[in-house]
Design a protein around this motif. Structure first.
Motif, PDB file in Angstrom:
ATOM      1  N   PHE A   1       0.968  -1.240   0.164  1.00  0.00           N
ATOM      2  CA  PHE A   1       0.068   0.047   0.185  1.00  0.00           C
ATOM      3  C   PHE A   1       0.742   1.355   0.034  1.00  0.00           C
ATOM      4  CE2 PHE A   1      -2.253  -3.424   2.012  1.00  0.00           C
ATOM      5  CZ  PHE A   1      -3.475  -3.423   1.624  1.00  0.00           C
ATOM      6  N   LEU A   2       0.685   2.188  -0.955  1.00  0.00           N
ATOM      7  CA  LEU A   2       1.312   3.339  -1.010  1.00  0.00           C
ATOM      8  C   LEU A   2       0.390   4.588  -0.510  1.00  0.00           C
ATOM      9  CD1 LEU A   2       3.624   5.193  -1.603  1.00  0.00           C
ATOM     10  CD2 LEU A   2       3.103   5.426  -3.962  1.00  0.00           C
ATOM     11  N   ILE A   3       0.646   5.306   0.544  1.00  0.00           N
ATOM     12  CA  ILE A   3      -0.276   6.296   1.030  1.00  0.00           C
ATOM     13  C   ILE A   3       0.486   7.663   0.710  1.00  0.00           C
ATOM     14  CG2 ILE A   3      -1.333   7.043   3.147  1.00  0.00           C
ATOM     15  CD1 ILE A   3      -1.596   3.954   2.337  1.00  0.00           C
ATOM     16  N   ILE A   4      -0.083   8.438  -0.225  1.00  0.00           N
ATOM     17  CA  ILE A   4       0.467   9.759  -0.384  1.00  0.00           C
ATOM     18  C   ILE A   4      -0.013  10.903   0.611  1.00  0.00           C
ATOM     19  CG2 ILE A   4       0.399  11.505  -2.412  1.00  0.00           C
ATOM     20  CD1 ILE A   4       1.888   8.759  -3.051  1.00  0.00           C
ATOM     21  N   GLY A   5      -1.153  10.836   1.019  1.00  0.00           N
ATOM     22  CA  GLY A   5      -1.455  11.895   2.206  1.00  0.00           C
ATOM     23  C   GLY A   5      -1.664  13.177   1.060  1.00  0.00           C
ATOM     24  N   THR A   6      -1.391  14.229   2.013  1.00  0.00           N
ATOM     25  CA  THR A   6      -1.335  15.777   1.440  1.00  0.00           C
ATOM     26  C   THR A   6      -2.735  16.171   0.903  1.00  0.00           C
ATOM     27  OG1 THR A   6      -1.189  15.123  -1.025  1.00  0.00           O
ATOM     28  CG2 THR A   6       0.830  15.244   0.338  1.00  0.00           C
ATOM     29  N   ASP A   7      -3.062  17.347   1.257  1.00  0.00           N
ATOM     30  CA  ASP A   7      -4.100  18.014   0.699  1.00  0.00           C
ATOM     31  C   ASP A   7      -4.132  19.183  -0.077  1.00  0.00           C
ATOM     32  OD1 ASP A   7      -3.526  19.817   2.404  1.00  0.00           O
ATOM     33  OD2 ASP A   7      -5.255  19.669   3.803  1.00  0.00           O
ATOM     34  N   GLN A   8      -4.894  19.954  -0.576  1.00  0.00           N
ATOM     35  CA  GLN A   8      -4.763  21.046  -1.396  1.00  0.00           C
ATOM     36  C   GLN A   8      -3.814  22.088  -0.903  1.00  0.00           C
ATOM     37  OE1 GLN A   8      -6.348  21.238  -4.541  1.00  0.00           O
ATOM     38  NE2 GLN A   8      -4.643  22.778  -4.807  1.00  0.00           N
TER      39      GLN A   8
ATOM     40  N   GLY B   1       4.020  19.066  -1.080  1.00  0.00           N
ATOM     41  CA  GLY B   1       4.638  17.710  -0.658  1.00  0.00           C
ATOM     42  C   GLY B   1       4.314  16.654  -1.969  1.00  0.00           C
ATOM     43  N   ALA B   2       2.872  16.604  -2.493  1.00  0.00           N
ATOM     44  CA  ALA B   2       2.863  15.809  -3.622  1.00  0.00           C
ATOM     45  C   ALA B   2       3.573  16.068  -4.699  1.00  0.00           C
ATOM     46  CB  ALA B   2       1.287  15.857  -4.033  1.00  0.00           C
TER      47      ALA B   2
END
Length: 987
Positions: free
Chosen positions: A926-933, A938-939
């Protein structure tokens, strides 16, 4: 080093390494109290004075020291404050370095009297930058004076009030905080330390600076190291190996196939480029070189490749052993050395013919080193038949177990019950060495090497018989292949085409002759009928037209003569082609039985048919090899191990003495004793062919080893290692092989890039030597002869292309984003496997840097589903590019399960940043990217290069899930490939 440019590079690396050091040891424990009082309040753990008393009572038999860290600070915070002001670098750090630095390491004796201090250069460097003295920060000309003055101050403080240690320490810490301009730091009365240390203290600066400085002081240049630095390239032209028909066909001639092979299943050949790499490493190439590199994407068989390389190394040394009448003929006595009072040991060296076969494997990746040390001696890695044939007796394993290559010692050292022999052990750190020497010492070796039932004569005969069997099979293959190569149907086909062309040409020429002949007849008829001019009454005179017609006939006859000559030449050519056809057809008829035999045995030949295949088929085939030869080569390795054991047992005095010299090398005080040590290490490697160590431990393990003292060094996962980390081992190596993948995780470098560029400019060296993205692999590639040019014109080492780990679509994602679609899928994928991998669309508000709690809810849901389907949690990895996301998962995931399935140990082993999992694999990832707008930067960082996604996706054998905001992330570079290949599942 005499080379000026090499010195500049090494000095720049020395500084870069120094400023990356100075971190608190992770084992350091808190010792705290209120420094405003004259004494610590008594706690459960005891006061410092009580600890001193306890230490003194328990250290009657061992000299101990204690170490306290003073002037602690958060390295990332200090870096940020400097970089923003001094280097105008305001780029946000996405993964903040959690390490804590220290300004002074205070070392005290067992009675807590002052012994010395260590000031990491990093602390001094950042101090001088804050003082805007960049020149001093870069070169540290006043560093020694600064350290001496501070040492004198602290010694006076510590030793003047011995009765009230807490107050002394508090005062010392205040001095350090003030000196390094860290005043105002909280918890100044709290100390971390290591207490009652009996072994060497932890590394207080960089692991690599001592070796770099040792090389700088060397009186001569080392040619291998200069090649590594790109300053002394081989004079020979780079040899392009990929798709090079002529080169590959010659290199992989059956005679060049190494005699020894790892005892794996007969049916599993190396892939085409794997065998190219093996042959080049074993010096079968046309150009001999001491620096070689291999670039292998994940799952392309780098470890399998090394198995064959090491097996053949053992066989080649056994060939020399087998020529000796008795094992002791392989040694020469140097001199006796007094290791202990009135106790001398004779020092020996191997005869020259037996030298050069030792193997040291190193990496900055602890897992890579551990895997080689555990996997190579593992019984499960010895397989004569594939998994589906386990009911058959495995003769390879049985024979190795009968030899019993000190398997009991191996099991004790490796703490397992699975070893077939002591083929490889981890060394390096003091802890590892202590474990090895606990089980391998003079007394143990004397006992172990005295008990054996085999004879030298029988072992020699057995080996020579096995060697002859390999040579006979090679000769058989060579004869058949040579005949088949002569019988080339394409030659016949081409000859028939040529014959048709010749016949058509003759026909055309004959038609031209006929046409010209007809013209002559017509001209003659006209000439005969042409009236003459009357002269007088009885005479007729020919006109000029008559002369013209006769001249024309003459020219036509000359043309016919020329055409007849051309017809004669064509007929001669036709006879040659007809003869060639007859000859080839005869050969083809004669080799039909041989071709049938080759086809029956699955033997492929390097011919036009092979090269006309698709690249996918070519890469997965290995011409000029047979299962019979595979079997005989594996048995030769086993025979070599049998011979090796008898050789060692009959030469137990040189063997056991060599181990004593290494174990007590600190007692070898004379310069000439170094010869006994380095010669003894080669003898040690008779007992243990493969020794492994991390790059960080090289400087300590080989502290007394000089230039060109280690036979063969293999740097695994070299794409992860910083260039400076390999200086010490490259300088000591006679031959160096770097194996890695620059498209995987880059080296972990915490120093700001702007600082590194400044260092490069200051020392007048190319930035490529200092950039965080530069690795051992990239640098070594440039000095390697054998390799290929990528589409961007960069030169890389020998490429491996056949991938056998990941199912689709993980293979396709990695292949497109990192390998120019040149990888070949060697693992069939079932449709059901493709359907399981998904992009889980999950988004929410980031609550801590990049962490999005909703991602963990989605993660837990799919993990539970897969567990219910029968998939063990132990076959799952949870990966993120960000430490903050990993911390959030660690805290929230156990609560989402709420059934005790997620233990602390599971979280430690199965959840982490991408860097932790390079070299590992699991069924489900599982790869969890996270981050939001708001944290989309970070993305952008995570997908700015393909490396992070490439590593994550290639950890998965069967299933891969990417969890993150699909609509925001899908258009990011490289993520767009994952979006295209992974079916979408809305959370």
């Amino acid at each position: 080093m005499k080379n000026k440019q090499a010195n500049q590079i090494l000095r720049a690396w020395d500084l870069a390494e120094k400023i990356s050091g100075g971190e608190l040891d992770k084992k350091a424990k808190w010792f705290s109290g209120d420094i405003r009082k004259t004494a610590y309040q008594k706690r459960e753990s005891g006061t410092i004075n009580e600890k001193i008393s306890q230490n003194n009572q328990s250290s009657d038999q061992h000299v101990t020291i204690s170490l306290l860290y003073l002037g602690a600070y958060k390295k990332q915070d200090l870096r940020d404050s400097i970089q923003n002001i001094r280097f105008r670098d305001t780029e946000m750090v996405q993964n903040r370095d959690p390490a804590k630095g220290y300004s002074v390491a205070l070392i005290v004796n067992s009675d807590w009297s002052f012994q010395k201090i260590e000031v990491p250069y990093a602390a001094y460097f950042y101090l001088k930058l804050r003082q805007e003295n960049i020149e001093e920060a870069m070169h540290g000309q006043q560093y020694d004076d600064f350290k001496s003055q501070l040492s004198q101050q602290l010694e006076e403080v510590i030793d003047r009030k011995r009765a009230d240690l807490a107050e002394c320490l508090a005062l010392a810490n205040q001095i350090v905080l003030k000196t390094f301009k860290l005043a105002g730091t909280r918890n100044v009365g709290q100390f971390r330390g290591l207490f009652q240390i009996q072994d060497e203290p932890p590394m207080l600066n960089s692991f690599y600076t001592e070796d770099i400085e040792r090389v700088l002081q060397a009186s001569a240049d080392d040619s291998l190291l200069l090649k590594y630095l790109g300053l002394n390239p081989d004079v020979a032209t780079k040899q392009e190996v990929d798709q090079n028909r002529d080169f590959i066909s010659k290199l992989l001639d059956v005679e060049n196939l190494p005699d020894g092979r790892w005892p794996g299943p007969e049916k599993y050949f190396q892939s085409l480029m794997q065998q190219v790499a093996v042959n080049v490493i074993r010096d079968k190439g046309p150009i001999k070189t001491d620096l070689k590199t291999v670039n292998g994407p994940p799952g392309t068989g780098k470890t399998t490749l090394l198995q064959d390389v090491f097996a053949d190394t053992i066989v080649q040394q056994a060939k020399v052993m087998a020529q000796l009448e008795k094992p002791m003929d392989g040694f020469r006595r140097i001199k006796p050395i007094e290791l202990f009072s009135n106790c001398k040991y004779n020092a020996y060296e191997l005869i020259p013919a037996l030298q050069g076969y030792g193997i040291v494997v190193t990496s900055n990746n602890n897992s890579a080193v551990a895997n080689i040390s555990k996997e190579f001696p593992s019984r499960n890695k010895i397989r004569q038949y594939p998994n589906e044939n386990r009911e058959k007796q495995d003769e390879y394993r049985t024979q190795l177990e009968e030899i019993d290559y000190f398997s009991d010692l191996a099991n004790r050292i490796l703490e397992t019950a699975d070893s077939w022999g002591m083929f490889a052990v981890p060394m390096g750190s003091k802890a590892n060495q202590r474990k090895v020497f606990k089980h391998i010492n003079h007394g143990v070796l004397k006992k172990q090497l005295s008990v054996y039932s085999d004879s030298w004569a029988d072992a020699r005969q057995n080996f020579n018989t096995a060697l002859e069997a390999v040579h006979q099979e090679k000769a058989r293959l060579h004869r058949m292949i040579s005949i088949v190569e002569r019988a080339n149907p394409s030659v016949v086909d081409q000859a028939y085409l040529e014959l048709k062309v010749v016949d058509e040409g003759i026909e055309v020429l004959n038609q031209e002759i006929a046409n010209l002949t007809q013209k002559i007849e017509n001209t003659r008829h006209r000439l005969v009928t042409l009236p003459k001019k009357r002269f007088l009454i009885f005479w007729q005179h020919e006109t000029p037209t008559h002369d013209s017609l006769r001249f024309h006939i003459s020219n036509l006859n000359k043309k016919i003569e020329g055409l007849n000559e051309r017809v004669a030449d064509r007929r001669k050519e036709r006879r040659h082609v007809v003869h060639l056809i007859a000859q080839q057809e005869k050969i083809i008829r004669e080799v039909e039985p041989i071709q049938k035999q080759l086809k029956k045995e699955g033997i492929v030949v390097f011919n036009d048919d092979f090269w006309r295949q698709t690249n996918e088929k070519r890469q997965q085939a290995l011409p000029n090899n047979s299962r019979v030869l595979q079997n005989k080569r594996a048995r030769l390795f086993i025979a070599a191990m049998r011979l090796r054991k008898v050789f060692i047992c009959e030469a137990r005095v040189p063997i056991s003495n060599a181990w004593e010299f290494f174990a007590h090398q600190d007692k070898l005080v004379f310069a000439e004793d170094t010869l006994a040590l380095t010669a003894g290490f080669q003898i040690m490697q008779l007992l243990i062919p493969v020794m492994s160590t991390t790059l960080a431990s090289v400087g300590r393990m080989f502290a007394n080893f000089g230039e060109n003292t280690i036979d063969n060094v293999y740097i695994d996962e070299s794409g992860q290692a910083t260039p400076a980390s390999a200086v010490g081992i490259a300088w000591r190596a006679k031959h160096l092989v770097a194996i890695g993948d620059p498209a995987q995780i880059e080296p972990v470098v915490t120093t700001n890039e702007a600082t590194l560029r400044t260092i490069a400019r200051d020392f007048k060296v190319s930035e490529q030597y200092l950039l965080p993205t530069t690795s051992v692999q990239q640098l070594a590639d440039q000095g390697s002869i054998y390799g290929m040019h990528r589409s961007n014109h960069t030169w890389v080492g020998i490429p491996l292309w056949v991938h056998r780990r990941c199912d689709s679509p993980m293979f396709e994602i990695a292949n497109e984003i990192s390998y120019e679609n040149k990888m070949v899928q060697g693992k069939p994928t079932k449709l059901s496997q493709v359907e399981r991998s998904r992009w889980i669309n999950s988004k929410g508000k980031a609550t801590n840097q990049q962490f999005v709690p909703e991602n963990v809810t989605a993660l837990a849901r799919i993990m539970k589903k897969r567990r219910d389907e029968g998939k063990s949690l132990d076959q799952m990895f949870v990966i993120s590019p960000f430490r903050a996301v990993v911390n959030g998962i660690t805290n929230k995931l156990p609560k989402e399960f709420n059934d005790g399935a997620i233990s602390k140990k599971w979280l430690q082993e199965h959840v982490g940043t991408v860097h932790r999992f390079q070299g590992k694999e699991a069924d489900v990832v599982f790869l969890i990217i996270g981050t939001d707008q708001d944290t989309d930067g970070g993305a952008d960082w995570a997908f700015s290069k393909p490396n992070l996604l490439n590593v994550a996706v290639t950890r998965a054998r069967h299933d891969f899930y990417l969890i993150g905001d699909y609509h925001r992330l899908k258009s990011k570079p490289y993520a767009e490939v994952a979006a295209r290949e992974l079916p979408l599942l809305d959370n």
